[in-house]
Design an enzyme around this catalytic site. Sequence first.
Site, PDB file in Angstrom:
ATOM      1  N   HIS A 469       0.540  -1.239   0.457  1.00  0.00           N
ATOM      2  CA  HIS A 469      -0.199  -0.032   0.078  1.00  0.00           C
ATOM      3  C   HIS A 469       1.106   0.900   0.145  1.00  0.00           C
ATOM      4  CE1 HIS A 469      -3.357   2.480   1.310  1.00  0.00           C
ATOM      5  NE2 HIS A 469      -2.716   3.319   2.229  1.00  0.00           N
ATOM      6  N   GLU A 470       2.169   1.091   1.007  1.00  0.00           N
ATOM      7  CA  GLU A 470       2.877   2.376   1.025  1.00  0.00           C
ATOM      8  C   GLU A 470       3.263   2.405  -0.461  1.00  0.00           C
ATOM      9  OE1 GLU A 470       1.824   4.604   3.051  1.00  0.00           O
ATOM     10  OE2 GLU A 470       0.917   3.296   4.330  1.00  0.00           O
ATOM     11  N   HIS A 473       1.824   4.846  -2.934  1.00  0.00           N
ATOM     12  CA  HIS A 473       1.323   5.768  -2.809  1.00  0.00           C
ATOM     13  C   HIS A 473       3.335   6.411  -3.098  1.00  0.00           C
ATOM     14  CE1 HIS A 473      -1.822   6.957  -0.642  1.00  0.00           C
ATOM     15  NE2 HIS A 473      -1.605   6.386   0.243  1.00  0.00           N
ATOM     16  N   HIS A 476       3.103   6.695  -6.702  1.00  0.00           N
ATOM     17  CA  HIS A 476       2.226   7.841  -7.582  1.00  0.00           C
ATOM     18  C   HIS A 476       3.506   9.062  -7.246  1.00  0.00           C
ATOM     19  CE1 HIS A 476      -1.996   9.936  -7.581  1.00  0.00           C
ATOM     20  NE2 HIS A 476      -1.137  10.100  -8.825  1.00  0.00           N
TER      21      HIS A 476
END
Length: 682
Positions: A469-470, A473, A476
């Site tokens: 998940h991290e 980010h 992105h």
Amino acid sequence: MTNSTVPSGNPLLNVGFRIPFDQIRPEHAEEAVDTLLALTGEKLEALSGAPGRNFENFMADLDTLTEQLDTVNVLVHHLNSVMSSDEWKAAMEAIIPKTSEFYTQLSLHPGLWQALKAFAETDAAKQLDPVRARHLKLTIDEFRRQGADLPEDKKARLLEVNTRLAQVTNTFSKNVLEATAAYELYVPAERLTGVPQRVLDATRRDAESKGKDGHRLTLHQPVITPVLTYAEDRELRRELYEAQLMVGQQEGRDNRPLVREILQLRREQAELLGFKNFADYVLQERMAGSGDNALKFERDLDARTRPAYERENADLEAYYRQKAGEGAPALQPWDGAYWAEKQRQEKYDFDEEALRPYFPMPQVLSGLFEICRRVFGITVTEAQAPGWHPEVQYYDIHDEQGVHIASFYTDWFPRDSKRAGAWMNAFVTGGPREDGVDPHLGLMCGNMTAPSGDTPSLLSIREVETVFHEFGHLLHHAMSRVPVKSLSGTNVPWDFVELPSQIMENWVMEREALDLFAAHYQTGEKLPQDLYDRLRAAQNYRAANTAMRQYSFGLMDLSLHVEYDPSSEADPVDVAREITSSFVPFPLPEHYAQIASFGHLFSSPVGYGAGYYSYKWAEVLDADAFSRFAKEGLFNRETGRAYVDTILSRGNSDDPAQLYRDFMGRDPDADALLRRSGLLES
């Protein structure tokens, strides 16, 4: 900058790509901020006089106006989050009123506002390319939203409100960090019957490091979660649950009165700016559009999930009665995880602990990086740079052409001086330039299961998902190709920002992806097929309870920011407790006040305030968007390229709804999330 305007020897000044973390000290913070406030103020006055210089580079200069100040602000907040001390807390408290006042004054600056409006009328503005035209439009919209057209008396009051809000939310965050760090409980081994051996070993070593006998229990997630899930000692579970509940409620660190003040300040801020409430103010520029729309979204999910939620709880109650006998005490909040885990092990012959030996942290990272190489064409390699702690690691990212596009730090394990949770942040925003690219710089932090003795960090499946998940980010940020820094990377509406993070979690449950990293840390054996089959069979066990927990946070947040009147007699802590009670299958204690430690909502002036629904909103998007990878191939490079070109690299350079349509060829399928969770009622 010349040396005549910059105090020599302050490592926070002229911060470049290679940040001297080994030299930065708390005493550098206020001096650096004071210097940069003065220099940025000079640039601001020059920009305000732009009509006299034909607006040359006006928008580019506005885009980077606060860049150095922003970087120092982020670094100081970061170091207080990962290496907190009395000195760092004092540094934070010294700079917050100054930076808050400056940022508010910036958005209210009459000269800059007039210059911006004048530029918008020029031929140059009318000939901007689509990305820069969007930057101009969003900048004008944001100035209006921040109060540029307010009369002077309201501007003055807005400045007071914003400054106080920054101070109160910092105090809220400080109280949570201090209360969490202050708690410890020493217990003998017999009280930990049922708890996994790895936790026994780690807590025993922790006690030894403090010169104590027994086992040291803390409120850090790698300790409290397995104790609440596995400890047979019911009184111990209750004691830890109660201790966690008291964070944010203790004398000297009581956040309950701060909750009302924050809600009052946010309501006043919104009303000064012409909005009915804080949620409408915050969500105007997001995909949801308004507080009412976000509430409707959450309440619709609640209604559609509740039948399954009630069935799950009836099943657990029946299982408990069968095992504990009819005379057993009623289930309490500190019993839920324990009995649910027993039921899951019996129902699916599956214990999540059995997976941990297959998920050593270094292997998980190498597998994650390999997945991203195949799908997105990037190469991640470990590199060297000064860190803020010996556990910090540093990596470079190169694209398919071998171009260095980003670097990042990782800091994965709990410390008493570190805030809870997991997060990604950006230190430096790079992007395209005339002769190539400037690399981006970011970080990932967490509180994962730490190495212990000779045993490496062995992650739970949930921790593996968090790492993925991290990194979503981080990608992105790292893969952004937007030429305007303020539209780059994760600078997107908050109900869109979780799409790139949450979509990455989908690979964790796929056999092809697991085969790249799930291998026993001692034998190298791949994850056995029967264990994988049981993992998949149990994947949606109590999925409705998991979902309802998230809905409760979102609805509590929105109800307080839309429907609750902070000037009324009603106590927001009681309001939050009442909302939560309909999403928890056990009676809540009278002093239940989880809201008093809810940092997502109250540890920064905006944060996830009126925005917690974003997690579920983006889950709808990620469940739907991953269906394209599921259909075209988990490692399909062309699908990965399309995803990078339409979403990952585009930041906020176009409307997020359009970016999504560019990737999927249609609007989101609203049923995708419930379908994935097995909650779609026929």
